[in-house]
Motif scaffolding. Sequence first.
Motif, PDB file in Angstrom:
ATOM      1  N   SER A 259       4.333  -5.961   4.056  1.00 54.08           N
ATOM      2  CA  SER A 259       3.773  -6.051   2.704  1.00 54.08           C
ATOM      3  C   SER A 259       2.275  -5.724   2.694  1.00 54.08           C
ATOM      4  N   THR A 260       1.581  -6.081   3.772  1.00 55.36           N
ATOM      5  CA  THR A 260       0.171  -5.698   3.878  1.00 55.36           C
ATOM      6  C   THR A 260       0.023  -4.179   3.878  1.00 55.36           C
ATOM      7  N   ILE A 261       0.879  -3.523   4.658  1.00 51.51           N
ATOM      8  CA  ILE A 261       0.815  -2.058   4.742  1.00 51.51           C
ATOM      9  C   ILE A 261       1.179  -1.425   3.407  1.00 51.51           C
ATOM     10  N   THR A 262       2.215  -1.947   2.773  1.00 51.80           N
ATOM     11  CA  THR A 262       2.634  -1.401   1.481  1.00 51.80           C
ATOM     12  C   THR A 262       1.502  -1.511   0.464  1.00 51.80           C
ATOM     13  N   ALA A 263       0.868  -2.686   0.424  1.00 47.80           N
ATOM     14  CA  ALA A 263      -0.231  -2.897  -0.526  1.00 47.80           C
ATOM     15  C   ALA A 263      -1.370  -1.915  -0.250  1.00 47.80           C
ATOM     16  N   GLN A 264      -1.632  -1.697   1.025  1.00 49.79           N
ATOM     17  CA  GLN A 264      -2.730  -0.790   1.385  1.00 49.79           C
ATOM     18  C   GLN A 264      -2.415   0.659   1.001  1.00 49.79           C
TER      19      GLN A 264
ATOM     20  N   GLN B 231      -0.569   1.572  -1.465  1.00 51.13           N
ATOM     21  CA  GLN B 231      -0.672   1.675  -2.928  1.00 51.13           C
ATOM     22  C   GLN B 231      -2.131   1.698  -3.369  1.00 51.13           C
ATOM     23  N   GLN B 232      -2.907   0.831  -2.741  1.00 46.66           N
ATOM     24  CA  GLN B 232      -4.326   0.738  -3.085  1.00 46.66           C
ATOM     25  C   GLN B 232      -5.051   2.074  -2.829  1.00 46.66           C
ATOM     26  N   VAL B 233      -4.840   2.624  -1.627  1.00 44.52           N
ATOM     27  CA  VAL B 233      -5.543   3.863  -1.259  1.00 44.52           C
ATOM     28  C   VAL B 233      -5.046   5.028  -2.126  1.00 44.52           C
ATOM     29  N   ALA B 234      -3.745   5.069  -2.416  1.00 43.82           N
ATOM     30  CA  ALA B 234      -3.227   6.140  -3.270  1.00 43.82           C
ATOM     31  C   ALA B 234      -3.912   6.095  -4.632  1.00 43.82           C
ATOM     32  N   ARG B 235      -4.099   4.868  -5.148  1.00 42.73           N
ATOM     33  CA  ARG B 235      -4.762   4.694  -6.445  1.00 42.73           C
ATOM     34  C   ARG B 235      -6.211   5.195  -6.348  1.00 42.73           C
ATOM     35  N   GLU B 236      -6.895   4.765  -5.308  1.00 42.23           N
ATOM     36  CA  GLU B 236      -8.296   5.141  -5.155  1.00 42.23           C
ATOM     37  C   GLU B 236      -8.469   6.653  -5.001  1.00 42.23           C
TER      38      GLU B 236
ATOM     39  N   ALA C  39      -8.127   2.469   9.045  1.00 38.72           N
ATOM     40  CA  ALA C  39      -9.371   1.714   9.227  1.00 38.72           C
ATOM     41  C   ALA C  39      -9.268   0.343   8.564  1.00 38.72           C
ATOM     42  N   ARG C  40      -8.696   0.286   7.372  1.00 42.81           N
ATOM     43  CA  ARG C  40      -8.603  -1.006   6.672  1.00 42.81           C
ATOM     44  C   ARG C  40      -7.576  -1.924   7.316  1.00 42.81           C
ATOM     45  N   LEU C  41      -6.487  -1.337   7.827  1.00 45.04           N
ATOM     46  CA  LEU C  41      -5.484  -2.173   8.501  1.00 45.04           C
ATOM     47  C   LEU C  41      -6.063  -2.766   9.782  1.00 45.04           C
ATOM     48  N   GLU C  42      -6.959  -2.028  10.421  1.00 42.73           N
ATOM     49  CA  GLU C  42      -7.604  -2.575  11.616  1.00 42.73           C
ATOM     50  C   GLU C  42      -8.386  -3.841  11.245  1.00 42.73           C
TER      51      GLU C  42
END
Lengths: 81, 462
Positions: free
Chosen positions: A5-10, A12-17, A46-49
Amino acid sequence: MSVKSTITAQFQQVAREQDRTLASLSDELRLVQSGLDSLSFAIIVARLEDSLGVDPFNSTEAVDFPVTFGDFVRLYERFAK
Amino acid sequence: MPSDSLWGSINHSGLSRARLHGPRHLIELADLAQATSLAGARAQLQGKCVLLLTRDQLTAALALIELDGVARRLVLCPADLAPEHLPGVIADAEADACIVDAGTAIGPIPLPLQVRATPELVRSELPRERSYETEWVLLTSGTTGAPKLVLHTLASLTSPLDPGVGPAEAPLVWSTFYDVRRYGGLQILLRGLHAGSLVLSDPDEAVTGFFARAAAAGITHISGTPSHWRRALMSGAASTIAPRYVRLSGEIADQGILDSLRAAYPQAVVAHAFASTEAGVAFEVRDGRAGFPAALIGNPGPVELRIKEETLQIRSAGTARCYLGARAESLQDADGFVDTGDRIELRAGRYHFMGRRGGVINVGGLKVHPEEVEAVINAHPWVRMSLVRARRNPITGAVVTADVVVNAASVAGGSPPAEAVLARELTDRCRRSLPPHKVPAMIRIVPTLEVSPSGKLVRPGA
């Protein structure tokens, strides 16, 4: 929050940005068809790290480069233990 | 040979009333005519190559005044010179003597003649004749590696001084955040000595104390790097001085810091100057806008500017003569131009600094100048300063990240937004004005950023 779920959220977030249309995130989705470009993946990694504390691509172990979204999640699940 | 030593030219400008304000001492320059700070050792230093290794800036300034025209060479070492670099500096400068003070803490000094100086003057006649055209050697402020030794003369150092700046009706009181042994500070020392008085800073003194002394001395003119000024604005003490002239140099002056200083000192001219130890002073911009007018490039005049491979080059009488040392590279090209290593870009009739050549971040083959991204971030009213850097990345080689220091009190009033809100606003701001690869992937709010002893933001790997 699970690794997935962390990866999925990331994603979605980056796609939006990055103003990218994200494909539906199934395990079989090939990353090249996800709608994200290499800069988007660079930012996600980078953010997942930061949030998961691991960068599987920079580990001393050899890793198979993930092809599908499912591969990507499994890679992080393996290192995030 | 110039007819005048530094002491002679100070006297010619008729400023025997000028004063030098140190952190703990006040020197009336007129007293120096019959006094010395060198404990009677001036004659021994005749013709020597002298390292100035004092901790105290006032003691160093007095030694410069006393020894110009007496010593063969003066080597100005800032107080933060690392002990491991001392042997190299001695060898490259061919030093045979040094001046130290009670605060000198550089370890054993392998020099035969060591003179201990103090700002307490004792009676002695100061000679007016010049025996030597003394060479002045400045150290460059590289953040890594050994400093380079840059050879100037009093003539090259004073060439940027406006000849119209003589004894004014009301004497000017200069001050600077810089160490006067660095090029930016030395320029202010020479201005102060020729046009009024000077208030020296001290590395151990907080901005509050420094500004209190400056205010008491009636400061009119003051200079520092944008990082010095950001620290001053954060100190809460900015309003304790009321200068007529505020100068920025040594780093890129972005619109954010220019606007902040304009708001803090509405009565002052806010000027930003471009200078380097090797190239000398290139120009000063007084219109309050970042960058400089394109018309300055290619203009014939005392200072000539040209662009080669997007990099600024300078030729003038203020240019240094050469580097010193066995492995010294050449400082000027065949035409006498000095390559500043600073990249510039033309936008709407103005050139803007893009950062150092070599400081570029490579994001998947696309170039990012950290300073260009910082300028966008620093324009936000709640941002005091920022540092943009590369973060290693397995996909694109690197991504851009930013560390941001928040303004405690914005001119807009109110209290700062929550960190997450500010980070989002900054990301939006970058996205509006920069291509995607230049937008920071991560923005961290940090309490402080490291500033080097030379007053510049410390850039990792710079």
